[in-house]
Design a protein around this motif. Structure first.
Motif, PDB file in Angstrom:
ATOM      1  N   THR A   1       0.846  -1.189   0.000  1.00  0.00           N
ATOM      2  CA  THR A   1       0.000   0.000   0.000  1.00  0.00           C
ATOM      3  C   THR A   1       0.882   1.239   0.000  1.00  0.00           C
ATOM      4  N   LEU A   2       0.593   2.154  -0.906  1.00  0.00           N
ATOM      5  CA  LEU A   2       1.257   3.457  -0.946  1.00  0.00           C
ATOM      6  C   LEU A   2       0.225   4.483  -0.519  1.00  0.00           C
ATOM      7  N   ASN A   3       0.513   5.200   0.557  1.00  0.00           N
ATOM      8  CA  ASN A   3      -0.376   6.247   1.076  1.00  0.00           C
ATOM      9  C   ASN A   3       0.189   7.604   0.682  1.00  0.00           C
ATOM     10  N   LEU A   4      -0.638   8.440   0.093  1.00  0.00           N
ATOM     11  CA  LEU A   4      -0.236   9.783  -0.324  1.00  0.00           C
ATOM     12  C   LEU A   4      -1.128  10.804   0.370  1.00  0.00           C
ATOM     13  N   ALA A   5      -0.521  11.800   0.998  1.00  0.00           N
ATOM     14  CA  ALA A   5      -1.271  12.882   1.654  1.00  0.00           C
ATOM     15  C   ALA A   5      -0.894  14.195   0.979  1.00  0.00           C
ATOM     16  N   PHE A   6      -1.889  15.064   0.812  1.00  0.00           N
ATOM     17  CA  PHE A   6      -1.678  16.306   0.078  1.00  0.00           C
ATOM     18  C   PHE A   6      -1.975  17.531   0.934  1.00  0.00           C
ATOM     19  N   ARG A   7      -1.463  18.656   0.495  1.00  0.00           N
ATOM     20  CA  ARG A   7      -1.610  19.918   1.245  1.00  0.00           C
ATOM     21  C   ARG A   7      -3.058  20.388   1.368  1.00  0.00           C
ATOM     22  N   ASP A   8      -3.945  19.881   0.529  1.00  0.00           N
ATOM     23  CA  ASP A   8      -5.362  20.266   0.627  1.00  0.00           C
ATOM     24  C   ASP A   8      -6.116  19.363   1.602  1.00  0.00           C
ATOM     25  N   ASP A   9      -5.397  18.620   2.440  1.00  0.00           N
ATOM     26  CA  ASP A   9      -5.939  17.707   3.450  1.00  0.00           C
ATOM     27  C   ASP A   9      -6.644  16.480   2.871  1.00  0.00           C
ATOM     28  N   SER A  10      -6.416  16.201   1.609  1.00  0.00           N
ATOM     29  CA  SER A  10      -6.948  14.969   1.031  1.00  0.00           C
ATOM     30  C   SER A  10      -5.850  13.915   1.066  1.00  0.00           C
ATOM     31  N   ASP A  11      -6.250  12.664   0.997  1.00  0.00           N
ATOM     32  CA  ASP A  11      -5.271  11.582   0.943  1.00  0.00           C
ATOM     33  C   ASP A  11      -5.873  10.390   0.214  1.00  0.00           C
ATOM     34  N   VAL A  12      -4.987   9.531  -0.273  1.00  0.00           N
ATOM     35  CA  VAL A  12      -5.407   8.367  -1.046  1.00  0.00           C
ATOM     36  C   VAL A  12      -4.431   7.232  -0.785  1.00  0.00           C
ATOM     37  N   GLY A  13      -4.950   6.024  -0.840  1.00  0.00           N
ATOM     38  CA  GLY A  13      -4.117   4.833  -0.758  1.00  0.00           C
ATOM     39  C   GLY A  13      -4.196   4.095  -2.081  1.00  0.00           C
ATOM     40  N   LEU A  14      -3.061   3.530  -2.494  1.00  0.00           N
ATOM     41  CA  LEU A  14      -2.983   2.794  -3.749  1.00  0.00           C
ATOM     42  C   LEU A  14      -2.399   1.414  -3.501  1.00  0.00           C
ATOM     43  N   ASP A  15      -2.858   0.437  -4.247  1.00  0.00           N
ATOM     44  CA  ASP A  15      -2.252  -0.890  -4.232  1.00  0.00           C
ATOM     45  C   ASP A  15      -1.137  -0.923  -5.269  1.00  0.00           C
ATOM     46  N   LEU A  16       0.040  -1.360  -4.836  1.00  0.00           N
ATOM     47  CA  LEU A  16       1.158  -1.587  -5.755  1.00  0.00           C
ATOM     48  C   LEU A  16       1.364  -3.100  -5.808  1.00  0.00           C
ATOM     49  N   PRO A  17       0.837  -3.760  -6.855  1.00  0.00           N
ATOM     50  CA  PRO A  17       0.933  -5.216  -6.918  1.00  0.00           C
ATOM     51  C   PRO A  17       2.375  -5.703  -6.787  1.00  0.00           C
ATOM     52  N   ILE A  18       2.546  -6.783  -6.064  1.00  0.00           N
ATOM     53  CA  ILE A  18       3.860  -7.313  -5.735  1.00  0.00           C
ATOM     54  C   ILE A  18       4.678  -7.641  -6.988  1.00  0.00           C
ATOM     55  N   ALA A  19       4.014  -8.028  -8.078  1.00  0.00           N
ATOM     56  CA  ALA A  19       4.714  -8.369  -9.321  1.00  0.00           C
ATOM     57  C   ALA A  19       5.444  -7.175  -9.924  1.00  0.00           C
ATOM     58  N   ASN A  20       5.074  -5.966  -9.520  1.00  0.00           N
ATOM     59  CA  ASN A  20       5.692  -4.753 -10.062  1.00  0.00           C
ATOM     60  C   ASN A  20       6.830  -4.215  -9.200  1.00  0.00           C
ATOM     61  N   LYS A  21       7.283  -5.022  -8.264  1.00  0.00           N
ATOM     62  CA  LYS A  21       8.432  -4.691  -7.416  1.00  0.00           C
ATOM     63  C   LYS A  21       8.274  -3.360  -6.667  1.00  0.00           C
ATOM     64  N   PRO A  22       7.252  -3.274  -5.830  1.00  0.00           N
ATOM     65  CA  PRO A  22       7.042  -2.028  -5.083  1.00  0.00           C
ATOM     66  C   PRO A  22       8.202  -1.687  -4.147  1.00  0.00           C
ATOM     67  N   ALA A  23       8.950  -2.685  -3.687  1.00  0.00           N
ATOM     68  CA  ALA A  23      10.092  -2.410  -2.802  1.00  0.00           C
ATOM     69  C   ALA A  23      11.105  -1.529  -3.516  1.00  0.00           C
ATOM     70  N   ASP A  24      11.361  -1.782  -4.791  1.00  0.00           N
ATOM     71  CA  ASP A  24      12.297  -0.954  -5.559  1.00  0.00           C
ATOM     72  C   ASP A  24      11.787   0.484  -5.666  1.00  0.00           C
ATOM     73  N   PHE A  25      10.487   0.618  -5.899  1.00  0.00           N
ATOM     74  CA  PHE A  25       9.867   1.944  -6.044  1.00  0.00           C
ATOM     75  C   PHE A  25      10.011   2.754  -4.755  1.00  0.00           C
ATOM     76  N   VAL A  26       9.606   2.185  -3.635  1.00  0.00           N
ATOM     77  CA  VAL A  26       9.648   2.949  -2.375  1.00  0.00           C
ATOM     78  C   VAL A  26      11.084   3.195  -1.922  1.00  0.00           C
ATOM     79  N   TRP A  27      11.982   2.257  -2.201  1.00  0.00           N
ATOM     80  CA  TRP A  27      13.384   2.442  -1.825  1.00  0.00           C
ATOM     81  C   TRP A  27      14.009   3.575  -2.633  1.00  0.00           C
ATOM     82  N   THR A  28      13.761   3.595  -3.952  1.00  0.00           N
ATOM     83  CA  THR A  28      14.305   4.639  -4.817  1.00  0.00           C
ATOM     84  C   THR A  28      13.866   6.024  -4.362  1.00  0.00           C
ATOM     85  N   LEU A  29      12.607   6.139  -3.931  1.00  0.00           N
ATOM     86  CA  LEU A  29      12.052   7.429  -3.539  1.00  0.00           C
ATOM     87  C   LEU A  29      12.243   7.739  -2.057  1.00  0.00           C
TER      88      LEU A  29
END
Length: 175
Positions: A140-168
């Motif tokens: 799960t990737l949680n994003l919060a914004f300055r307008d007080d909104s937020d969203v959660g996204l599913d990053l399927p395991i096949a797409n290597k989410p660990a690489d994505f979150v580590w890079t960022l």
């Protein structure tokens, strides 16, 4: 992650003009991965049951999937017109550049897939925070914004989410 970066650079170069692409990944609406598994399990069990017909099995599976997705999305604030409301509920590609988040639509056809036009461009200065939590089938990737909104996204395991979150450098969600 590299695969998605290559695809964004190849299919949508004009959308990146003058920007450095840092990371990109395919996402699904929060709860979609577990919802799909729930749907499949409930539908399969219903088809094997001699007490219900195929139509009822499908109806039960859809209801179970929708319940899982609603429960997963509970607690997120996505009012109409907010930055978080711009994220598709189904699927898309999230590209992170040196200046902004670009949320692309995604078409998954029978013989061809394609990254579609951006549905949102959000300046990095509008991102007030992000975090991730690992999961068995999707992170799960949680994003919060300055307008007080937020969203959660599913990053399927096949797409290597660990690489994505580590890079960022996206921190893990506090327990």
């Amino acid at each position: 992650m590299q695969r998605w970066m290559n695809r964004v650079q190849k299919e949508r170069p004009a959308d990146l003009a003058g920007q450095q692409l840092t990371a990109a990944i395919y996402f699904q609406g929060l709860g979609s991965a577990v919802g799909q598994l729930t749907f499949g399990s409930v539908h399969a069990a219903g088809q094997r049951s001699s007490f219900i017909n195929d139509a009822q099995a499908m109806q039960n599976a859809v209801a179970a999937r929708d319940e899982v997705i609603a429960r997963e999305r509970e607690g997120f604030h996505r009012p109409p017109g907010s930055l978080a409301a711009d994220f598709p509920d189904s699927k898309g590609v999230l590209a992170v550049t040196d200046r902004q988040l670009i949320v692309f639509g995604y078409h998954q056809g029978l013989f061809r897939t394609r990254i579609e036009d951006p549905v949102a461009r959000i300046a990095l200065s509008d991102l007030s925070g992000w975090s991730h939590s690992p999961g068995m089938f999707a992170w799960t990737l949680n994003l919060a914004f300055r307008d007080d909104s937020d969203v959660g996204l599913d990053l399927p395991i096949a797409n290597k989410p660990a690489d994505f979150v580590w890079t960022l450098g996206v921190p893990a969600t506090a327990a």
